[in-house]
Design a protein around this motif. Structure first.
Motif, PDB file in Angstrom:
ATOM      1  N   GLY A 107       0.789  -1.228   0.000  1.00  0.00           N
ATOM      2  CA  GLY A 107       0.000   0.000   0.000  1.00  0.00           C
ATOM      3  C   GLY A 107       0.817   1.272   0.000  1.00  0.00           C
ATOM      4  N   VAL A 108       2.029   1.237   0.542  1.00  0.00           N
ATOM      5  CA  VAL A 108       2.830   2.465   0.646  1.00  0.00           C
ATOM      6  C   VAL A 108       3.148   3.069  -0.723  1.00  0.00           C
ATOM      7  N   PRO A 109       3.711   2.320  -1.686  1.00  0.00           N
ATOM      8  CA  PRO A 109       3.971   2.926  -3.002  1.00  0.00           C
ATOM      9  C   PRO A 109       2.693   3.385  -3.702  1.00  0.00           C
TER      10      PRO A 109
ATOM     11  N   PRO B  33      -0.527   9.424  -6.270  1.00  0.00           N
ATOM     12  CA  PRO B  33      -1.153  10.715  -6.567  1.00  0.00           C
ATOM     13  C   PRO B  33      -0.179  11.890  -6.596  1.00  0.00           C
ATOM     14  N   TRP B  34       0.966  11.735  -5.973  1.00  0.00           N
ATOM     15  CA  TRP B  34       1.961  12.801  -5.965  1.00  0.00           C
ATOM     16  C   TRP B  34       3.132  12.505  -6.893  1.00  0.00           C
ATOM     17  N   ALA B  35       2.948  11.535  -7.794  1.00  0.00           N
ATOM     18  CA  ALA B  35       4.029  11.143  -8.700  1.00  0.00           C
ATOM     19  C   ALA B  35       4.377  12.258  -9.688  1.00  0.00           C
TER      20      ALA B  35
ATOM     21  N   VAL C 215       5.762   8.177 -15.794  1.00  0.00           N
ATOM     22  CA  VAL C 215       6.953   7.354 -15.603  1.00  0.00           C
ATOM     23  C   VAL C 215       7.178   7.075 -14.122  1.00  0.00           C
ATOM     24  N   VAL C 216       7.064   8.114 -13.302  1.00  0.00           N
ATOM     25  CA  VAL C 216       7.225   7.929 -11.853  1.00  0.00           C
ATOM     26  C   VAL C 216       6.108   7.048 -11.317  1.00  0.00           C
ATOM     27  N   ALA C 217       4.898   7.252 -11.810  1.00  0.00           N
ATOM     28  CA  ALA C 217       3.778   6.405 -11.382  1.00  0.00           C
ATOM     29  C   ALA C 217       4.033   4.947 -11.729  1.00  0.00           C
TER      30      ALA C 217
ATOM     31  N   VAL D 235      -7.377  10.282  -8.189  1.00  0.00           N
ATOM     32  CA  VAL D 235      -6.712  10.421  -6.887  1.00  0.00           C
ATOM     33  C   VAL D 235      -7.482   9.729  -5.765  1.00  0.00           C
ATOM     34  N   PRO D 236      -8.775   9.986  -5.580  1.00  0.00           N
ATOM     35  CA  PRO D 236      -9.492   9.276  -4.504  1.00  0.00           C
ATOM     36  C   PRO D 236      -9.462   7.760  -4.666  1.00  0.00           C
ATOM     37  N   LEU D 237      -9.613   7.287  -5.911  1.00  0.00           N
ATOM     38  CA  LEU D 237      -9.598   5.842  -6.118  1.00  0.00           C
ATOM     39  C   LEU D 237      -8.210   5.257  -5.863  1.00  0.00           C
ATOM     40  N   MET D 238      -7.170   5.991  -6.255  1.00  0.00           N
ATOM     41  CA  MET D 238      -5.812   5.500  -6.014  1.00  0.00           C
ATOM     42  C   MET D 238      -5.539   5.404  -4.519  1.00  0.00           C
ATOM     43  N   LEU D 239      -5.958   6.395  -3.783  1.00  0.00           N
ATOM     44  CA  LEU D 239      -5.779   6.347  -2.330  1.00  0.00           C
ATOM     45  C   LEU D 239      -6.629   5.224  -1.723  1.00  0.00           C
TER      46      LEU D 239
END
Length: 441
Positions: free
Chosen positions: A323-325, A330-332, A336-338, A400-404
């Motif tokens: 869960g951490v990564p 959302p802040w990637a 590429v970072v995502a 963002v909400p779904l990713m979190l």
């Protein structure tokens, strides 16, 4: 394209160098598992494409996938009981995988030409066999290998799932585009049939008739078990009861299942992130990165199986670690970072899944071991499908909400697993395992 799966299975076979100089059944098992599971994963894509290309009916494609997938869960108890009680296991499992492949070949010929009712019934029949391709095959490892070899064997088996998840849809999409979805489904079915034939060579001993058992001649299993010809409600419920009473099994099973709510939502979230980043490649690229990370994690755990004596602990830390990564995506800032964060999350699932398989084998009672594997696999599929459906329904909220939410699912799953691990342990403890004999069919 199917040869890619065969080559991948050959790569897996090189792990045998870690199992000593004696000939090992693991390479043959892995080759069979990769072929069978690649067909299972690819069939979902090929069926949708076939219904669209030949029947011009996306609705039929969705119905075929549902008909194939629902029995993964519904038939799991029966398939597990049969696998735990049948005497000639390599004949049973090999025939099941061959029949699954034959059903895919038949669907390749009949979709769009036969009545929808016929092809849907055929898909349901194939789905009833499918639990034996996943948890059913994994349940054979403890009888094929000694206890000392199991930790890395389960990691290698986890790799077979990862490879199937990558290669199956890729084979279906590539062949379906180049030669037609019918050809793609037929090739996948032929691969499964090949894998089933390979299972006939496994060294699985013929189960003896234990004294004091009830049931028909040839039956084996725990006392009071009705046998494959006379299934009772108590037999079908035995695995489910263990998943409630056995503290270690209930912890890893329900914890990992809840985590699948988030994992199942990831394909939907990936589409939303790709649109947000204006990066069309990320639609499938993020999930490819996740799958590649899982493959790398499984391989690394096969090389160094940390915590193999208490695999449930690996599941406990693997869930929040995944869960951490995901929480950082959302802040990637860009795709590429995502993708790198998706790969890191996937890497954490590699040891987690390997340890989950090891936990099922270690703590399941001998008479219900395969049922535990098939039920566990079915529950994970169910929760993943629920997560995908929920993400689709809530897609209006944005990425963002779904990713979190997917990240929260992993952390909540870890907390649930920890809570469920407490309490009195009623299941079987560690069991000794000897090498499987080579006699029997």
């Amino acid at each position: 394209m199917l040869t890619r799966s065969s080559l991948a299975a050959g790569t897996l076979s090189r792990l045998r160098g870690q199992y000593g100089q004696d000939p090992s059944p693991l390479p043959g098992y892995l080759a069979s598992a990769v072929l069978a599971r690649t067909a299972d994963e690819g069939a979902r894509v090929a069926l949708v494409m076939l219904a669209a290309q030949r029947a011009h009916s996306p609705a039929l494609g969705g119905a075929l996938v549902a008909a194939l997938m629902i029995p993964h869960v519904a038939a799991a108890p029966v398939a597990g009981v049969l696998a735990d009680s049948v005497r000639r296991r390599r004949l049973f499992h090999g025939s099941a995988v061959v029949l699954y492949g034959a059903a895919l070949v038949a669907l390749a010929l009949l979709v769009g030409t036969a009545d929808d009712v016929v092809v849907l019934a055929l898909a349901v029949a194939a789905g009833c066999v499918a639990p034996l391709l996943t948890g059913g095959l994994t349940g054979l490892l403890a009888d094929l290998l000694s206890k000392e070899r199991l930790a890395r064997a389960f990691s290698a088996d986890a790799v077979s799932y990862n490879l199937a998840g990558i290669c199956g849809p890729a084979v279906a999409a590539a062949l379906g585009t180049a030669a037609g979805a019918g050809a793609a489904l037929a090739v996948l079915g032929a691969g499964a049939m090949t894998g089933g034939l390979m299972l006939f060579s496994l060294r699985l001993r013929l189960r003896p008739r234990a004294p004091g058992q009830t049931g028909p001649p040839g039956h084996t299993g725990p006392p009071g078990h009705a046998g494959p010809g006379r299934l009772r409600a108590a037999d079908l419920a035995r695995g489910a009861i263990e998943l409630v009473r056995n503290s270690r099994l209930r912890s890893v099973t329900w914890g990992s299942s809840v985590a699948q709510l988030g994992v199942g939502a990831l394909p939907v979230v990936s589409v939303l992130l790709a649109a947000e980043y204006h990066a069309p490649w990320a639609t499938g690229g993020l999930m490819t990165a996740f799958a590649a990370g899982a493959l790398a994690g499984s391989l690394s755990y096969a090389y160094r199986p940390v915590g193999r004596h208490h695999p449930e602990r690996v599941v406990l830390w693997g869930l929040p670690a995944t869960g951490v990564p995901l929480a950082m995506v959302p802040w990637a800032g860009d795709a590429v970072v995502a993708a790198a964060l998706f790969a890191l999350a996937g890497f954490c699932t590699g040891p987690l899944f390997s340890a989950l398989l090891a936990s099922r084998e270690r703590y399941a009672p001998p008479g219900a071991r395969t049922q535990i594997f098939t039920l566990g696999a079915g529950l994970k599929s169910t929760f993943a499908a629920a997560g995908a459906g929920a993400a689709g329904a809530l897609s209006g909220l944005g990425a963002v909400p779904l990713m979190l939410g997917t990240a929260v699912c992993q952390v909540a799953a870890g907390a649930l697993a920890l809570v469920l691990l407490t309490g009195r342990h009623t299941g079987s403890a560690e069991r000794g395992h000897g090498p499987a004999a080579s006699a029997g069919t």
